[in-house]
Design a protein around this motif. Structure first.
Motif, mmCIF file in Angstrom:
data_model
loop_
_atom_site.group_PDB
_atom_site.id
_atom_site.type_symbol
_atom_site.label_atom_id
_atom_site.label_comp_id
_atom_site.label_asym_id
_atom_site.label_seq_id
_atom_site.Cartn_x
_atom_site.Cartn_y
_atom_site.Cartn_z
ATOM 1 N N VAL A 32 0.818 -1.213 0.000
ATOM 2 C CA VAL A 32 0.000 0.000 0.000
ATOM 3 C C VAL A 32 0.852 1.264 0.000
ATOM 4 O O VAL A 32 0.432 2.293 -0.525
ATOM 5 C CB VAL A 32 -0.950 -0.018 1.224
ATOM 6 N N PRO A 34 3.521 2.583 -1.606
ATOM 7 C CA PRO A 34 3.756 3.438 -2.781
ATOM 8 C C PRO A 34 2.530 4.260 -3.147
ATOM 9 O O PRO A 34 2.643 5.455 -3.436
ATOM 10 C CB PRO A 34 4.081 2.430 -3.891
ATOM 11 N N ALA A 35 1.367 3.623 -3.104
ATOM 12 C CA ALA A 35 0.145 4.345 -3.448
ATOM 13 C C ALA A 35 -0.129 5.440 -2.427
ATOM 14 O O ALA A 35 -0.563 6.536 -2.778
ATOM 15 C CB ALA A 35 -1.034 3.384 -3.524
ATOM 16 N N LEU A 36 0.154 5.136 -1.160
ATOM 17 C CA LEU A 36 -0.078 6.148 -0.130
ATOM 18 C C LEU A 36 0.775 7.387 -0.389
ATOM 19 O O LEU A 36 0.319 8.515 -0.224
ATOM 20 C CB LEU A 36 0.234 5.583 1.261
ATOM 21 N N VAL A 38 1.936 8.428 -3.313
ATOM 22 C CA VAL A 38 1.401 9.161 -4.465
ATOM 23 C C VAL A 38 0.098 9.878 -4.099
ATOM 24 O O VAL A 38 -0.092 11.058 -4.412
ATOM 25 C CB VAL A 38 1.174 8.194 -5.649
ATOM 26 N N VAL A 39 -0.782 9.165 -3.414
ATOM 27 C CA VAL A 39 -2.056 9.775 -3.028
ATOM 28 C C VAL A 39 -1.799 10.957 -2.095
ATOM 29 O O VAL A 39 -2.436 12.002 -2.200
ATOM 30 C CB VAL A 39 -2.973 8.723 -2.356
ATOM 31 N N ALA A 41 0.778 12.860 -2.161
ATOM 32 C CA ALA A 41 1.345 13.974 -2.913
ATOM 33 C C ALA A 41 0.319 14.645 -3.819
ATOM 34 O O ALA A 41 0.247 15.871 -3.875
ATOM 35 C CB ALA A 41 2.531 13.484 -3.749
ATOM 36 N N VAL A 42 -0.473 13.874 -4.539
ATOM 37 C CA VAL A 42 -1.354 14.500 -5.528
ATOM 38 C C VAL A 42 -2.786 14.687 -5.022
ATOM 39 O O VAL A 42 -3.582 15.349 -5.670
ATOM 40 C CB VAL A 42 -1.383 13.729 -6.875
ATOM 41 N N ILE A 43 -3.151 14.079 -3.894
ATOM 42 C CA ILE A 43 -4.528 14.224 -3.416
ATOM 43 C C ILE A 43 -4.580 14.888 -2.046
ATOM 44 O O ILE A 43 -5.250 15.902 -1.867
ATOM 45 C CB ILE A 43 -5.249 12.853 -3.410
ATOM 46 N N PHE A 45 -2.056 16.328 -0.215
ATOM 47 C CA PHE A 45 -1.349 17.611 -0.175
ATOM 48 C C PHE A 45 -2.204 18.742 -0.753
ATOM 49 O O PHE A 45 -2.342 19.800 -0.131
ATOM 50 C CB PHE A 45 -0.002 17.507 -0.908
ATOM 51 N N PRO A 46 -2.826 18.556 -1.928
ATOM 52 C CA PRO A 46 -3.682 19.631 -2.441
ATOM 53 C C PRO A 46 -4.818 20.008 -1.490
ATOM 54 O O PRO A 46 -5.156 21.181 -1.379
ATOM 55 C CB PRO A 46 -4.228 19.059 -3.750
ATOM 56 N N TRP A 47 -5.393 19.003 -0.816
ATOM 57 C CA TRP A 47 -6.455 19.325 0.143
ATOM 58 C C TRP A 47 -5.922 20.292 1.202
ATOM 59 O O TRP A 47 -6.526 21.324 1.487
ATOM 60 C CB TRP A 47 -6.965 18.070 0.842
ATOM 61 N N PHE A 49 -3.203 22.100 1.158
ATOM 62 C CA PHE A 49 -2.722 23.358 0.601
ATOM 63 C C PHE A 49 -3.888 24.301 0.299
ATOM 64 O O PHE A 49 -3.811 25.507 0.562
ATOM 65 C CB PHE A 49 -1.930 23.059 -0.684
ATOM 66 N N THR A 50 -4.972 23.733 -0.224
ATOM 67 C CA THR A 50 -6.151 24.546 -0.532
ATOM 68 C C THR A 50 -6.686 25.192 0.738
ATOM 69 O O THR A 50 -7.039 26.371 0.759
ATOM 70 C CB THR A 50 -7.247 23.669 -1.167
ATOM 71 N N ALA A 283 -13.277 26.734 -3.256
ATOM 72 C CA ALA A 283 -13.090 25.287 -3.397
ATOM 73 C C ALA A 283 -13.425 24.570 -2.099
ATOM 74 O O ALA A 283 -14.065 23.513 -2.098
ATOM 75 C CB ALA A 283 -11.652 24.980 -3.812
#
Lengths: 312, 273, 352
Positions: A32, A34-36, A38-39, A41-43, A45-47, A49-50, A283
């Motif tokens: 799990v 590697p997916a964690l 990536v998730v 970083a791209v999911i 983190f944006p939450w 940061f927003t 957002a």
């Protein structure tokens, strides 16, 4: 019990109770991680940061400053935001109801057997897979007030020409028509899955009890597929709230702001005016609206679940 | 007997009525793309013109750099899908076996979040990293779409594969990795196909990420076709031809893999509730 | 091959205790069957031996080594699952050779061992097939073949016959037994079917609610059940139980029926407590003397007659081996074989 233990053959001094904790089960976390990452970083983190951006004032090219709740207060007093919220809710409501109706009818038909069923079902699913922007372009041509094929078809049955997406009063229903055209198949597939799980016997028993087709639908089919209908409603609600491609490609929120949903307004704020702080606040609020609506629907779904009611 | 036959004919026509908007739409799309301007402007409209305007298609590729954009689309969708499979398939396996509800919920919320809310922070991040002119921003942000699809489909799939097979492999002396590679993965092949197809379709169709992140050289097809509308004189024939070119690969894939798509979408959707 | 020692083993899932305190000694080469109703913990115990479940307390040893902290793959055991758990994407040969492949054994050696196992089980012609192309009985054999090829210390079987039809089950029962005799590998076998337990085991362990009720050879359990649970579980049709107490050297039921005390029981040791009198249906004969009653039900299968007889309010099941001209509603006299009767304490359930 450990009193007997030393008497037994082969017992070593190895601790019996509560020795070191053992894990015999395979360790699945490496699968799990590697997916964690990536998730994260791209999911995730944006939450985060927003959320942080939303309490800052920052227009691209200018300097950033902490703004506290300012963006949110501005949002509360922004009539364009409230208007876009209203558009969003209208658009969503219609884009749930219409596909639900047509999708359920389609599922009931495709659940039965008739010639060419597989071929027709395949064609029926097509719109859902087509690229939304491409679809939107062709619909725009079809909606053309003078040259569009739709007004010609209406004229054949004596209905006067409409302005469709070019009139503030009809733009939202017209967009909903496209949304319905594209997403009815998904509702159909979900309900069809529900119908496939419905057992045969109650219907045979109802048939013997003298129930007619409508009664069978009303008292057997409908309650049994209710959980699936709720799932379809939830998915449709989320997707309709988020709808962007079709609206943006066809009207960009126009005419004027007649079809500007939160998503479009958010896009314009962040990427036309580059007002990142205000856009982030929007957002966040938009996200809360989606989660809140989904949550309410999920609660309703819990109540509609007949399988659970039987205490499986 | 007679009434049953009538029933079937009735159902057939009912289905035909429901399918007709889809059929008519695509027929009209093809018709638009094969007509010269004069025929497209005719009233009453013409469905089948006397002369086919094949030149519309030629024009699309000649004038709009369409081959480059198609290549961009292939690169973005392909890379994002392969990366998603590479990390998403093991993740789906791990989550299914760990019964990690919380990880699954993160994936679900990711599906609920509007794409635009990812765009603001990632746009700023890519700008800061100075990679905005390349395809990488789009590839990375497409992972927002592809990873949840793959993980979600694979969780559903691995939950249905019997645990006993893996226990048997365990007893046969296989390590966790061997169990995954030699037993779980081969059995999950149909699920991987479904995840692959759905990931391709939804990544290919994505518009919102490209419209923000793509520059002139890094457009994907949906952005390119949209730009034709805004920046050039609107002539319907080439525009419809371009729209058809954009969506054709997906439609062809849908036709060939209908069964897998239906299975994946319903399973994913039903689980998604 | 090795002995297996199960020592004060407990298992809890959260607050639910599945196995309370179980100790069993299994000798090298022994065929031991764990039997009990569903939910008694027998499968959990087997999975603990296999290393698929952790051990909450106590100790399990295979041979000299405590295996509590050993992973399944390091225990050198083989297991046959209820639904066989054959790898669907591998041929029969690959299924059987999988464990050796994992160990990176010499392929030629693997092939010859697979071949030998296949010939023992009559699978030679099926080696290139896939599991989906096999019948239930063939799949069962492949699962056993997979275990044999390993040449493990212990064979574990988890209800291996429950997915087969009745006829095949009888046949496979014989084959498993023959296989054990041939290989002599220590075997632990779980079933809920007491007939399977009686016919195959060297030693039966009766489990109930996570506790051992009795351990013994099949016929010992039949002849001298330690308590009411074992008495009721072993044997079919089930043993008759009659509640009552001992008065003046004879057993008197709650309904007033009097029965002779089982052989070897002194009236003194049974007097003054609530008792249960146990007699198996096959240990009752219609000799024209003894208790008089009325036949309430009668089923003749040809080889035997099963009847229930109402003797003054106590309904007693009987199994007669001889052809009797019995009719429902008819009066009959039945005699109880004192030598085969049992007496249990009603409160503790223990044999007296």
């Amino acid at each position: 019990m450990s009193a007997i233990a030393p008497e037994r053959a082969g017992v070593t001094t190895q601790a019996i109770e509560g020795s070191q904790p053992v894990r015999l089960a395979p360790n699945y976390w490496p699968f799990v991680v590697p997916a964690l990452v990536v998730v994260g970083a791209v999911i995730v983190f944006p939450w985060a940061f927003t959320l942080w951006m939303s309490v800052n004032s920052w227009t691209l090219g200018q300097s950033r400053s902490f703004a506290g709740m300012e963006n949110y207060l501005r949002l509360a007093s922004d009539p364009r935001f409230w208007e876009s919220l209203w558009h969003t809710l209208t658009y969503t409501f219609l884009s749930v109801v219409a596909p639900m109706f047509f999708g359920t009818v389609a599922a009931l038909i495709f659940d039965a057997r008739f010639p060419l069923r597989g071929l027709l079902r395949g064609l029926f699913v097509m719109p859902m897979m087509a690229t939304p922007v491409a679809v939107a372009l062709v619909w725009t041509m079809m909606f053309h007030p003078q040259l569009g094929v739709l007004n010609y078809l209406l004229s054949l049955v004596g209905i006067p020409a409409q302005e469709w997406i070019f009139n503030p009063n009809t733009v939202i229903p017209s967009l909903v028509a496209v949304e319905t055209w594209q997403w009815t198949p998904l509702v159909m597939l979900i309900v069809l899955g529900g119908l496939a799980s419905v057992p045969r016997e109650p219907f045979e028993s109802a048939e013997i009890d003298g129930a007619n087709a409508w009664q069978q639908f009303r008292y057997l089919t409908l309650p049994m597929i209710a959980p699936f209908l709720m799932i379809a409603v939830i998915i449709r609600t989320i997707d309709a709230l988020k709808s962007f491609d079709i609206i943006y490609a066809m009207t960009q929120g126009g005419p004027g702001t007649a079809s500007e949903t939160i998503n479009i307004y958010l896009y314009n704020t962040a990427f036309s005016y580059y007002d990142m702080g205000y856009g982030s606040a929007m957002a966040v609020v938009f996200f809360i609206v989606i989660v809140a609506l989904s949550f309410i629907l999920l609660m309703l779904r819990q109540r509609s679940q007949w399988i659970d009611a039987e205490g499986k | 007997m007679g009434s049953r036959l009538l029933n079937k004919i009735g159902l057939f026509f009912g289905a035909l009525v429901l399918v007709s908007p889809a059929i008519l739409f695509f027929l009209w799309m093809i018709s638009l793309s094969l007509k010269f301007e004069i025929d497209n402007g005719a009233y009453p409209p013409i469905l089948i013109p006397e002369r086919f305007a094949w030149s519309n298609y030629a024009k699309v590729f000649e004038e709009n750099n369409f081959l480059l954009y198609m290549w961009n689309s292939v690169l973005v969708t392909g890379t994002a899908t392969l990366l998603a499979l590479l990390i998403g398939v093991p993740a789906g396996y791990g989550i299914a076996r760990l019964k990690a509800e919380r990880s699954a919920i993160v994936i679900m919320i990711a599906r609920m979040t509007p794409g635009l809310s990812y765009l603001i922070p990632l746009f700023l991040l890519f700008q800061w990293l100075g990679i905005l002119g390349t395809l990488w921003p789009q590839i990375i942000i497409h992972l927002v779409v592809t990873v949840p699809i793959v993980v979600w489909v694979m969780i559903g799939y691995f939950e249905t594969t019997p645990m006993e097979l893996e226990e048997a492999a365990n007893i046969d002396g296989a390590s966790s990795w061997q169990v995954f590679r030699l037993v779980a993965l081969p059995i999950a092949k149909p699920g991987i196909v479904v995840a692959f197809i759905l990931s391709i379709i939804f990544s290919w169709n994505n518009f919102v990420f490209g419209v923000v992140l793509a520059s002139r050289e890094t457009r994907t097809l949906p952005v390119a076709v949209y730009n034709m509308l805004s920046y050039e004189q609107v002539s319907w024939g080439p525009l419809a031809a371009a729209a058809l070119v954009v969506t054709l690969p997906v439609l062809v894939l849908t036709m060939f893999a209908q069964r897998q798509i239906v299975a994946g979408l319903t399973a994913g959707a039903v689980k998604g509730g | 091959m090795a002995s297996v020692t199960i020592n004060n083993v407990q298992k809890a899932f959260g607050n639910a205790k599945i196995i309370h305190d179980v100790s069993v000694d299994i000798a090298d080469g022994e065929f031991v069957i764990l039997v009990g109703p569903s939910g008694c913990g027998k499968s959990t115990l087997l999975r603990m031996i296999a290393g698929l479940e952790t051990i909450s307390a106590g100790k399990i040893a295979i041979g000299e080594h405590t295996v509590n902290n050993l992973r399944a793959r390091d225990r050198n055991i083989a297991m046959v699952f209820q639904n066989y758990a054959l790898y669907p994407h591998m041929t029969v040969a690959d299924n059987m050779g999988f464990a050796l492949r994992i160990k990176k054994a010499d392929p030629a050696d693997t092939a010859s061992r697979v071949k030998r196992a296949a010939s023992i089980l009559g699978l030679e012609k099926l080696l290139d097939r896939y599991p989906r192309q096999l019948s239930g009985g063939q799949r069962q054999r492949v699962a056993m073949g997979r275990a044999i090829v390993r040449d493990p210390q212990v064979f574990l079987f988890d209800e291996p016959l429950s997915n087969l039809d009745a006829k095949l089950r009888v046949q496979m029962r014989g084959e498993i037994k023959a296989l054990h005799q041939r290989l002599g590998t220590t075997t632990i076998y779980v079933t809920h079917d007491q007939i399977e337990a009686m016919t195959m085991a060297d030693k039966i362990v009766v489990l109930h609610d996570g506790l051992v009720e009795q351990i013994g050879a099949p016929l010992d359990l039949y002849d001298r059940p330690a308590n009411l649970f074992v008495a009721g579980f072993i044997g079919s049709p089930a043993m008759n139980f009659i509640h009552g107490h001992v008065e003046e050297g004879i057993f008197r039921s709650a309904g007033g029926l009097t029965l002779p005390l089982p052989e070897g029981i002194q009236p003194a040791e049974a007097a003054g407590r609530e008792l249960v009198y146990g007699i198996r249906p096959e240990h009752i004969r219609a000799t024209g003397q003894g208790l008089s009653g009325t036949v309430t039900l009668m089923e003749a299968t040809g080889s035997e007659i099963f009847a229930t007889v109402d003797c003054g309010g106590e309904v007693i099941s009987c199994l007669f081996r001889e052809r009797l001209a019995l009719k429902q509603g008819e009066a009959v006299r039945i005699e109880i074989d004192r030598a085969s009767a049992h007496l249990f304490d009603a409160r503790t359930g223990q044999r007296i």
